[in-house]
Design a protein around this motif. Structure first.
Motif, PDB file in Angstrom:
ATOM      1  N   UNK A 176      43.235  38.995  35.579  1.00  0.00           N
ATOM      2  CA  UNK A 176      44.669  39.097  35.323  1.00  0.00           C
ATOM      3  C   UNK A 176      45.259  40.264  36.102  1.00  0.00           C
ATOM      4  N   UNK A 177      46.478  40.048  36.564  1.00  0.00           N
ATOM      5  CA  UNK A 177      47.163  40.995  37.436  1.00  0.00           C
ATOM      6  C   UNK A 177      48.428  41.513  36.768  1.00  0.00           C
ATOM      7  N   UNK A 178      48.815  42.719  37.128  1.00  0.00           N
ATOM      8  CA  UNK A 178      50.091  43.286  36.675  1.00  0.00           C
ATOM      9  C   UNK A 178      50.661  44.137  37.806  1.00  0.00           C
ATOM     10  N   UNK A 179      51.874  44.596  37.628  1.00  0.00           N
ATOM     11  CA  UNK A 179      52.555  45.456  38.611  1.00  0.00           C
ATOM     12  C   UNK A 179      52.485  44.865  40.018  1.00  0.00           C
ATOM     13  N   UNK A 180      52.791  43.592  40.119  1.00  0.00           N
ATOM     14  CA  UNK A 180      52.746  42.897  41.409  1.00  0.00           C
ATOM     15  C   UNK A 180      53.978  43.290  42.216  1.00  0.00           C
ATOM     16  N   UNK A 181      53.755  43.630  43.480  1.00  0.00           N
ATOM     17  CA  UNK A 181      54.850  44.014  44.369  1.00  0.00           C
ATOM     18  C   UNK A 181      54.668  43.357  45.731  1.00  0.00           C
ATOM     19  N   UNK A 182      55.762  42.884  46.287  1.00  0.00           N
ATOM     20  CA  UNK A 182      55.717  42.313  47.631  1.00  0.00           C
ATOM     21  C   UNK A 182      55.905  43.420  48.662  1.00  0.00           C
ATOM     22  N   UNK A 183      55.456  43.156  49.876  1.00  0.00           N
ATOM     23  CA  UNK A 183      55.707  44.062  50.994  1.00  0.00           C
ATOM     24  C   UNK A 183      56.915  43.542  51.774  1.00  0.00           C
ATOM     25  N   UNK A 184      57.725  44.440  52.314  1.00  0.00           N
ATOM     26  CA  UNK A 184      58.861  43.983  53.127  1.00  0.00           C
ATOM     27  C   UNK A 184      58.415  43.182  54.355  1.00  0.00           C
TER      28      UNK A 184
END
Length: 178
Positions: A137-145
């Protein structure tokens, strides 16, 4: 040479800043600590469209055949979109991700490895969890510009130093590896 923690503003557990007797930094030791920080960073390759589903579609469960080592729990990982698509031939539009970029062969975001458990019943971690697999399980997912090109590998792998630097340079809030 600056430590990655100084350059990108995060703390790394277990590594104190080395100082000489006069209170100055020890450059040769400093390089080894920066190298250790880079070696601690891991990436996880995921085939499309599931990599996009993690970054842009709310997928927070990754199905794997092996359990995640407790050592990696709480670690930030780079999410790498594989060059190949998933064998199921599910498309991004099938998952409601018509506007997802669909990058391949690149790091597209970051996430924290939050927990790991074996699916015990149908519907566990719905709608993404699959029975018979380990659920990471994953959390604090962020995309890169901007995606960062990188060759992927199976499992958790150590990305090249330049890849990590390029990711951290554009990450809005770099976080500790562990």
């Amino acid at each position: 040479m600056k430590r990655l923690s100084e350059e990108f503003g995060f703390q790394h557990a277990g590594h104190a800043t080395p100082l000489l007797a006069d209170g100055s930094d020890a450059p040769h030791i400093e390089r080894s600590y920066a190298a250790q920080e880079l070696m601690d960073m891991r990436a996880l390759t995921i085939r499309q469209p599931y990599a996009d589903a993690i970054i842009w579609g709310g997928k927070r469960t990754e199905n794997r055949v092996r359990a995640l080592s407790a050592f990696h729990l709480g670690a930030t990982v780079l999410i790498h979109a594989a060059k190949a698509t998933h064998a199921s031939e599910v498309s991004a539009s099938d998952l409601g991700l018509d506007t997802a970029p669909g990058a391949r062969g690149a790091i597209i975001g970051t996430a924290v490895l939050d927990a790991c458990h074996q699916a015990s019943a149908e519907g566990c971690c719905a709608p993404w969890g699959m029975l018979g697999f380990w659920h990471w399980t994953l959390r604090d997912v962020r995309s890169l510009p901007r995606p960062v090109e990188a060759a992927g590998r199976l499992g958790l792998w150590v990305p090249a130093e330049e890849v990590v630097r390029n990711v951290l340079a554009q990450s809005p809030e770099p976080r500790p590896v562990r």
